[in-house]
Each structure stands twice: as structure tokens, then as C-alpha cells.
Design an enzyme around this catalytic site. Structure first.
Site, PDB file in Angstrom:
ATOM      1  NE  ARG A  76      87.527  -7.287  29.145  1.00 34.61           N
ATOM      2  CZ  ARG A  76      86.774  -6.084  29.290  1.00 34.61           C
ATOM      3  NH1 ARG A  76      87.753  -5.341  28.778  1.00 34.61           N
ATOM      4  NH2 ARG A  76      85.695  -5.908  29.195  1.00 34.61           N
ATOM      5  CG  HIS A 119      83.809  -2.594  24.987  1.00 32.20           C
ATOM      6  ND1 HIS A 119      85.077  -2.880  25.859  1.00 32.20           N
ATOM      7  CD2 HIS A 119      83.738  -1.212  25.839  1.00 32.20           C
ATOM      8  CE1 HIS A 119      85.849  -1.778  26.557  1.00 32.20           C
ATOM      9  NE2 HIS A 119      85.324  -0.797  26.518  1.00 32.20           N
ATOM     10  CD  GLU A 164      83.404  -0.233  31.608  1.00 28.71           C
ATOM     11  OE1 GLU A 164      82.963   1.552  31.454  1.00 28.71           O
ATOM     12  OE2 GLU A 164      84.808  -0.040  31.906  1.00 28.71           O
ATOM     13  CG  ASN A 290      86.735  -3.298  33.062  1.00 31.09           C
ATOM     14  OD1 ASN A 290      86.940  -4.210  33.468  1.00 31.09           O
ATOM     15  ND2 ASN A 290      86.270  -2.813  32.197  1.00 31.09           N
ATOM     16  CE1 TYR A 292      90.761   2.584  32.963  1.00 28.49           C
ATOM     17  CE2 TYR A 292      88.704   1.864  33.271  1.00 28.49           C
ATOM     18  CZ  TYR A 292      89.726   1.746  32.976  1.00 28.49           C
ATOM     19  OH  TYR A 292      90.156   1.430  31.378  1.00 28.49           O
ATOM     20  CD  GLU A 355      88.338  -1.625  30.062  1.00 34.81           C
ATOM     21  OE1 GLU A 355      87.924  -0.428  30.641  1.00 34.81           O
ATOM     22  OE2 GLU A 355      87.334  -2.296  29.633  1.00 34.81           O
TER      23      GLU A 355
END
Length: 450
Positions: A76, A119, A164, A290, A292, A355
């Protein structure tokens, strides 16, 4: 016990153009908002900029070889808008040539390209006209999409419109900690809608010729005290601005009514025109996630100040969990919760984990090798959460480790390293870390070891 993944599961790694490419002023590339932002004193740790980054632009061959060595079958990456469209809005052929070489090199190695159109590197010329707070930027994005798709659509099947939009809108225009560094809540609210309008416009340009998705950074949001209605409402507001303000219009064709109420004072609904939500809510082929960490919040005094536009007086409260070098709590079960929520609360479609990864204080040996046991363990625990979600019926098609390389980590500069391959920023030599070597064995086996 070995944990096997479905046949055809994609094992990838991810990067972003401004974070790895460098060559900021070469071959016709124009300024982006991150070029300008990073040169402003005090914006980036240590005064770093992305002018050179990981020098991927010049070291493309080495990075393609690295991907092969890690047994990746997907990669990606993002296309840099200011690299392929000049300040007059014309096509920059040299910039497109770079991405053609990248895509062709991936295909030659049996690596499936996943292209992200945005991005965060908005051309500065468009920011000078208002940026994402200006509705016209969405049409410029559609024009840029047309250029990229006409060139690469015959070889790239998988297209992501935005990465995002939460960060681009609320961190860039509201909190001011990302480019363009504006602290204007009304502009941030406008940027949310205009980014989603750009997504819908790009989806329309690509049509049914390729697979189209959007990537959202999603988080479980928990009240510090689930019995305190002040904390419960704080969690509702954060969930609304972090998750539902993007998920609902994209997957349900409407903004959540409570979030519209939260943003009423910022004039959010003034930006919504007839036909916008039909465009934004057009069916997608996949959703990128994504992940985290999670949010643990209170509406009471205390905790850490956190900036969610429209959710004033909300604070983040640590739970005492282990944290990464970014200060983010490690919460692998939160990834299962995010995936299960998508499966149970929203229209179902294939999901890719676009991600997932962690920064730690890596210490390389004399040869550049890093024994990053913490990162390897982080990846394994999150992959087990993915497997649990698959077992619960979630249609997860692939996983992309963030990141392929140590890179320019936005406001943190080069001080925070996420790569599964170490980069020596003096020599630019790439060396797979212990986590990268482990990930390569998982990708080859399509399974987690016992």
C-alpha cells in the site's frame, strides 16, 4: 497451535508518499502543505522536514527488493498529488513515470499494488485558495483522480480515495498539529464534509472499473466511568467525531443526528448541498481500517487535555496499559472490537487492515539490525485479534503492517520509528528488523506460528 489465515489473504506493508519519497523539489514536484508546514519553526520535532525522508524516490529498486525479501504479496502506497499535477494544474509526466515504474516493479514481483490517492499532501497552491475548507478543492481532487486513474487504472486494481480524513480535517484545520496548521474549528468542520465530498467524487470518477475504498482510522471509545453520564456523553461525542462522522455518511448515506447537533454551532450543515450525501454514500468495494489504540475519556476535570473539535472539555485518561514510543496505549483487543462493530452495526463489505504497527525506541547494532521484540509481539497480538474477528465472521481480506520503512513520522520527524525495516538516515541503508524477519515467515506460511 498454528493460526492459519484464509487462502488468498494479503500480507502487505504500507507507506505514504511524503513520509518516504523525498526528492521534494525534483522532476517537477510542487510544494505541498507538508513542505510548507514542516519548514515553520517549532512545527516538527528537531526541525526535521520530509525533503529527503527515506529517499524512496531514488531507492525504488532497493525497496522493491526489500518487499520481495519480506515475502509481501501486497503493498500500500500513496500517490503524491503535487508530484503529478503542477502548479498550473497540468500533468507532470516525470512524476507519473515514477509511479508507473513503482507499479510495474510490484507487478513483476507478484506484489499487488494498493494505491491511495490522498495521504495528506495537498498542493500548497490549493491551500492558498482555502484548502479543504473550500468546496472547490473536492472538484480539483476529482480532476487529479482522473489523471491518476487514466495512467494507472489498467494495472492497479485496488484504489483508496482518502487516508484518515479525521487527521486531515481535525488535526490539520482544527487542532493545528498537522499541516496546514490551522486552528479554526469552523474550517475543520467544513473540511470534514469537503474531504468526504472529494471521496465521493473520486469514487464516481473511477466507477466500476476498479475496486474502490476509503481508509478510516477507527478506535474503540470508552468512558472512564461507565456509570457517570458525563463520561458516557464524552465518549459519545468523541466516538461521533472520530468514527461515526465518517462511517455513517460513507456506509449509510447520512451523518449521525447527534453529531450534527454537536457541530451545529460551527455551521456544519451549511456545507451540505443537495446530492452530496448520495455521492458520498455510493456503494464501496472495500473499507480500509487503520488501527493503533483506543480512547479512554472523561468529561470531568483531569486526565490529559485532548482536542476533539466540537467536544470541548473532554480529556483522555490513561488506563495503566503498556504504551508505545508515541505514548499510545497497546490495546490489541480494541482491533477486534472495531472489526466486530463494523460487522454488527454497519452494512457488510470486505475489510483490509490498511495500517497497524508501533513505534519503539529502536537500538540498532553495528550492522543496522534491530532486535525489536516489542514490535514483533505487538504485531502478533494484533494479528491474533484479526484472526479472532475472521472467526467471528468479519470478512477481512488482508493486513498491511505500518510501516515498511522507518520514515518521516509527521510532527514527530525522524525521532519515531515504525518500520519493520530499519533505515540509517545517514546512509539510507535498509535492514530488516527482527519484526520484519518474523513478519516474512508469517507471510510465507500464511499463518501465525505456535
Amino acid at each position: 497451535m498454528t493460526v492459519a489465515f484464509p487462502e488468498g489473504f494479503l500480507w502487505g506493508a504500507a507507506t505514504a508518499a511524503y513520509q518516504v519519497e523525498g526528492a521534494a523539489a525534483e522532476d517537477g514536484r510542487c510544494e505541498s502543505i507538508w513542505d510548507v508546514f514542516s519548514r515553520q519553526p517549532g512545527r516538527i520535532a528537531n526541525g526535521d522536514t520530509g525533503d529527503v525522508a527515506a529517499d524512496h524516490y531514488h531507492l525504488l529498486g532497493a525497496d522493491l527488493a526489500l518487499m520481495s525479501g519480506l515475502n509481501l504479496n501486497a503493498y500500500r502506497f500513496s500517490v503524491s498529488w503535487p508530484r503529478i499535477v503542477d502548479d498550473d494544474g497540468a500533468i507532470n509526466r516525470k512524476g507519473l513515470d515514477f509511479y508507473e515504474r513503482l507499479v510495474d516493479g510490484l507487478l513483476e514481483r507478484g506484489i499487488r499494488p494498493f494505491l491511495t490517492l490522498y495521504h495528506w499532501d495537498l498542493p500548497q497552491r490549493l491551500e492558498n485558495r482555502g484548502g479543504w475548507a473550500d468546496r472547490d478543492t473536492a472538484q480539483h481532487f476529482a480532476d487529479y483522480t482522473q489523471i491518476a486513474h487514466e495512467t494507472l487504472g489498467d494495472r492497479v486494481h485496488d484504489w483508496t480515495t482518502l487516508n484518515e480524513p479525521y487527521c486531515a480535517a481535525l488535526l490539520g484545520y482544527g487542532a493545528g498539529v498537522h499541516a496546514p496548521g490551522r486552528r479554526e474549528p469552523r474550517a475543520a468542520a467544513a473540511a470534514v464534509h469537503h474531504l468526504l465530498l472529494a471521496h465521493g467524487s473520486a469514487r464516481s470518477v473511477i466507477g466500476d472499473r476498479n475496486s474502490v475504498g476509503i481508509t478510516l482510522n477507527l478506535y474503540p471509545v470508552d468512558p472512564a466511568d461507565p456509570n457517570d453520564q458525563v463520561d458516557v456523553d464524552a465518549a459519545r461525542r468523541v466516538d461521533g467525531l472520530q468514527n461515526r462522522i465518517f462511517l455513517d455518511p460513507v456506509l449509510r448515506g447520512a451523518y449521525p443526528s447527534d453529531v450534527l447537533g454537536d457541530l451545529e454551532a460551527l455551521g456544519f450543515t451549511d456545507h451540505i448541498k443537495p446530492g452530496d450525501l448520495e455521492l458520498i454514500g455510493a456503494p464501496l468495494d472495500t473499507l480500509g481500517v487503520n488501527y493503533y489504540t483506543g480512547h479512554h475519556v472523561t468529561g470531568r476535570p483531569g486526565g490529559h487535555t485532548a482536542e476533539w473539535i466540537g467536544s470541548e472539555h473532554v480529556h483522555a485518561v490513561p488506563r495503566g496499559l503498556p504504551t508505545t514510543a508515541m505514548g499510545w496505549e497497546e490495546l490489541p483487543e480494541g482491533l477486534f472490537r472495531v472489526l466486530n462493530r463494523l460487522h454488527t452495526e454497519y452494512p457488510r463489505l470486505p475489510v483490509h487492515i490498511t495500517e497497524n504497527g508501533a513505534a519503539y525506541d529502536d537500538v540498532p547494532d553495528a550492522h543496522g539490525y534491530v532486535e525489536d521484540h516489542a514490535r514483533r509481539w505487538y504485531l502478533e497480538r494484533h494479528l491474533r485479534a484479526v484472526e479472532t474477528a475472521i472467526g467471528a465472521g468479519v470478512d477481512v481480506r488482508g493486513y498491511f503492517a505500518w510501516s515498511l520503512l522507518d520514515n518521516f513520522e509527521w510532527a514527530e520527524g525522524y525521532g519515531k520509528r515504525f518500520g519493520v525495516a530499519h533505515v540509517d538516515f545517514d546512509t539510507f541503508v535498509r535492514t530488516p528488523k527482527l519484526s520484519g524477519r518474523w513478519y516474512a515467515t508469517v507471510a510465507r506460511a500464511n499463518a501465525l506460528p505456535e
